[in-house]
Design an enzyme around this catalytic site. Structure first.
Site, PDB file in Angstrom:
ATOM      1  N   HIS A  77      -2.106   6.937   3.221  1.00 62.54           N
ATOM      2  CA  HIS A  77      -0.657   7.023   3.426  1.00 62.54           C
ATOM      3  C   HIS A  77      -0.133   8.284   2.726  1.00 62.54           C
ATOM      4  O   HIS A  77      -0.333   8.463   1.513  1.00 62.54           O
ATOM      5  CB  HIS A  77       0.046   5.801   2.827  1.00 62.54           C
TER       6      HIS A  77
ATOM      7  N   CYS B 281       0.813  -1.226   0.000  1.00 60.69           N
ATOM      8  CA  CYS B 281       0.000   0.000   0.000  1.00 60.69           C
ATOM      9  C   CYS B 281       0.847   1.278   0.000  1.00 60.69           C
ATOM     10  O   CYS B 281       0.359   2.341  -0.401  1.00 60.69           O
ATOM     11  CB  CYS B 281      -0.945  -0.010   1.196  1.00 60.69           C
TER      12      CYS B 281
HETATM   13  P1  NAP Z   1      -6.479  -8.642   8.610  1.00 60.29           P
HETATM   14  O1  NAP Z   1      -7.500  -7.596   8.883  1.00 60.29           O
HETATM   15  O2  NAP Z   1      -5.638  -9.137   9.727  1.00 60.29           O
HETATM   16  O3  NAP Z   1      -7.244  -9.911   7.922  1.00 60.29           O
HETATM   17  C1  NAP Z   1      -6.589 -11.138   7.701  1.00 60.29           C
HETATM   18  C2  NAP Z   1      -7.517 -12.161   7.062  1.00 60.29           C
HETATM   19  O4  NAP Z   1      -6.790 -13.404   6.963  1.00 60.29           O
HETATM   20  C3  NAP Z   1      -8.783 -12.458   7.875  1.00 60.29           C
HETATM   21  O5  NAP Z   1      -9.859 -12.728   6.999  1.00 60.29           O
HETATM   22  C4  NAP Z   1      -8.416 -13.722   8.649  1.00 60.29           C
HETATM   23  O6  NAP Z   1      -9.535 -14.524   8.970  1.00 60.29           O
HETATM   24  C5  NAP Z   1      -7.564 -14.433   7.610  1.00 60.29           C
HETATM   25  N1  NAP Z   1      -6.660 -15.410   8.263  1.00 60.29           N
HETATM   26  C6  NAP Z   1      -5.817 -15.204   9.300  1.00 60.29           C
HETATM   27  N2  NAP Z   1      -5.179 -16.351   9.649  1.00 60.29           N
HETATM   28  C7  NAP Z   1      -5.655 -17.314   8.806  1.00 60.29           C
HETATM   29  C8  NAP Z   1      -5.414 -18.698   8.663  1.00 60.29           C
HETATM   30  N3  NAP Z   1      -4.552 -19.353   9.466  1.00 60.29           N
HETATM   31  N4  NAP Z   1      -6.070 -19.374   7.681  1.00 60.29           N
HETATM   32  C9  NAP Z   1      -6.936 -18.738   6.873  1.00 60.29           C
HETATM   33  N5  NAP Z   1      -7.233 -17.406   6.956  1.00 60.29           N
HETATM   34  C10 NAP Z   1      -6.588 -16.705   7.911  1.00 60.29           C
HETATM   35  O7  NAP Z   1      -5.438  -8.155   7.478  1.00 60.29           O
HETATM   36  P2  NAP Z   1      -5.648  -7.093   6.266  1.00 60.29           P
HETATM   37  O8  NAP Z   1      -5.211  -5.742   6.682  1.00 60.29           O
HETATM   38  O9  NAP Z   1      -7.002  -7.286   5.697  1.00 60.29           O
HETATM   39  O10 NAP Z   1      -4.535  -7.601   5.244  1.00 60.29           O
HETATM   40  C11 NAP Z   1      -4.726  -8.766   4.461  1.00 60.29           C
HETATM   41  C12 NAP Z   1      -3.526  -8.952   3.534  1.00 60.29           C
HETATM   42  O11 NAP Z   1      -3.452  -7.831   2.643  1.00 60.29           O
HETATM   43  C13 NAP Z   1      -2.192  -9.014   4.278  1.00 60.29           C
HETATM   44  O12 NAP Z   1      -1.368  -9.941   3.616  1.00 60.29           O
HETATM   45  C14 NAP Z   1      -1.666  -7.593   4.170  1.00 60.29           C
HETATM   46  O13 NAP Z   1      -0.281  -7.548   4.260  1.00 60.29           O
HETATM   47  C15 NAP Z   1      -2.170  -7.192   2.795  1.00 60.29           C
HETATM   48  N6  NAP Z   1      -2.363  -5.748   2.609  1.00 60.29           N
HETATM   49  C16 NAP Z   1      -3.028  -4.990   3.538  1.00 60.29           C
HETATM   50  C17 NAP Z   1      -3.199  -3.618   3.313  1.00 60.29           C
HETATM   51  C18 NAP Z   1      -3.914  -2.700   4.280  1.00 60.29           C
HETATM   52  O14 NAP Z   1      -3.902  -1.471   4.042  1.00 60.29           O
HETATM   53  N7  NAP Z   1      -4.542  -3.209   5.333  1.00 60.29           N
HETATM   54  C19 NAP Z   1      -2.723  -3.052   2.130  1.00 60.29           C
HETATM   55  C20 NAP Z   1      -2.077  -3.866   1.193  1.00 60.29           C
HETATM   56  C21 NAP Z   1      -1.911  -5.211   1.453  1.00 60.29           C
HETATM   57  P3  NAP Z   1     -10.240 -14.472  10.438  1.00 60.29           P
HETATM   58  O15 NAP Z   1     -11.040 -13.217  10.492  1.00 60.29           O
HETATM   59  O16 NAP Z   1     -11.084 -15.698  10.427  1.00 60.29           O
HETATM   60  O17 NAP Z   1      -9.132 -14.504  11.456  1.00 60.29           O
END
Ligand code: NAP
Length: 349
Positions: A241, A148
């Protein structure tokens, strides 16, 4: 046109919720299948998800069952916003089983045969999937979008790099808390504070920027021939950001030339009029104190990068400020635009 059914891995997270929200009235895609961890699997989305987007949860999403992250019943096109601790293997399993995985996670971004894509910047890199399918013997594929923080930087650099070439880039970020997922940074760590460390972020920005602005030759990307130094900081902002950027160019340019390059910049998403494409990928603000998160983060539905404060840099040559929405343009919106380009270019047939 009959809508294409799509699934979401990591549907309950911050980025997963953005997917659900952005896909609610999408003209081409329809959400039919959701998956998350075993904490959520077996529940309905309404029960499993701690909804944190301002717009209400779409009525069509709430009753959908949340599945385990296993291919089989899932649609061909899968968006992935899985925690990067598990995304690597799960995404490979889906691609191997024939799914087209359009991922936000960092795990495969730097794989030599995986496109790291910004449709407004390097749409030609999508062709890497031919080598990927051939070498890995996959029926499906993995396509990724950048980190991001990288995306706002690269969208602001691309028009300059195309016209004048880049020699050096220095970037200092002020990154929103939503970039850390949910629940993210503890309140007591971030309230009234700035944290000058985000694990792995600076390295990601430095290498992804050179891949995105690199050249596709012989089914490989030749990294951009410039150096990047990133300082990444977490600040108490919800979404958006902001980046302070200094650059040295290969050929001289005046401020008016750089501003004109930003203003006239258009690429494939704009030519194809893709549903999520910003009309103006880069918006230039003239006011001396813009861009600001408060006023500019939602420009073009959160899909544009907003720049301003262009002025001479006594160390490099030019410096400016850029702003982009981290969970829209930096995550779910970026993947959605990738999938739209893939559909328009026949990769989803
Ligand atoms: P998040 O809010 O922590 O969500 C993580 C997701 O992964 C949830 O749906 C969670 O499910 C699932 N998960 C966690 N452990 C798991 C497992 N063992 N098996 C299967 N599913 C699992 O994270 P996020 O911010 O949405 O980010 C998601 C991804 O996008 C990450 O790789 C992050 O680096 C990337 N990203 C994020 C952003 C941002 O601005 N936030 C920007 C670019 C990229 P549960 O709810 O069931 O735990």
């Amino acid at each position: 046109m009959k809508k294409l059914e799509v699934g979401i891995l990591g549907a309950t997270g911050m980025v997963g919720q953005r997917f659900i929200s952005l896909l609610e009235h999408h003209p081409w895609f329809e959400v039919k299948w959701l998956a998350a961890s075993d904490r959520s699997a077996g529940k309905t989305y309404g029960e499993a998800c701690n909804w944190r987007v301002r717009d209400a949860m779409p009525k069509s999403a709430a009753p959908l069952p949340v599945h385990e992250c296993k291919p089989g019943s899932a649609p061909k096109l899968i968006f992935s916003s899985l925690d990067s601790k598990v995304a690597g293997e799960i995404e490979k399993e889906f691609a191997h089983a024939g799914h087209v995985v359009v991922s936000n996670s960092s795990n495969h971004r730097m794989d030599a045969d995986v496109p790291l894509l910004i449709p407004d910047v390097n749409p030609d890199h999508l062709a890497l999937v031919r080598a990927q399918r051939h070498e890995r013997k996959w029926k499906g594929m993995i396509v990724t979008n950048p980190n991001c923080t990288t995306i706002g930087l690269v969208m602001s650099l691309a028009p300059i790099e195309r016209q004048f070439g880049l020699a050096k880039v220095m970037m200092t970020s002020m990154q929103a808390v939503s970039g850390a997922g949910y629940p993210g940074v503890p309140t007591l760590d971030i309230l009234g504070n700035i944290i000058p460390y985000i694990g792995g972020e600076e390295e990601k920005v430095e290498r992804e920027t050179r891949k995105l602005l690199g050249k596709l030759t012989d089914s490989r990307v030749e990294m951009g021939n410039f150096i990047v130094s990133a300082h990444c900081n977490r600040v108490p902002v919800e979404d958006g950001h902001t980046e302070s950027i200094s650059i040295a160019l290969r050929t001289p340019a005046q401020a008016a030339d750089i501003a004109a390059a930003w203003r006239k910049y258009r690429s494939r998403p704009q030519e194809l009029e893709l549903p999520s494409a910003p009309k103006h990928p880069v918006i230039v603000r003239e006011e001396k104190d813009r861009p600001q998160v408060k006023f500019d983060v939602d420009s073009e539905r959160g899909m544009a990068t907003v720049v301003g404060r262009l002025r001479p840099c006594p160390v490099l040559e030019w410096k400016y400020t850029a702003l982009s929405h981290n969970t829209i343009r930096g995550a779910a919106g970026a993947a959605l635009l990738n999938a739209e380009l893939m559909k328009a270019d026949g990769y989803l047939d």
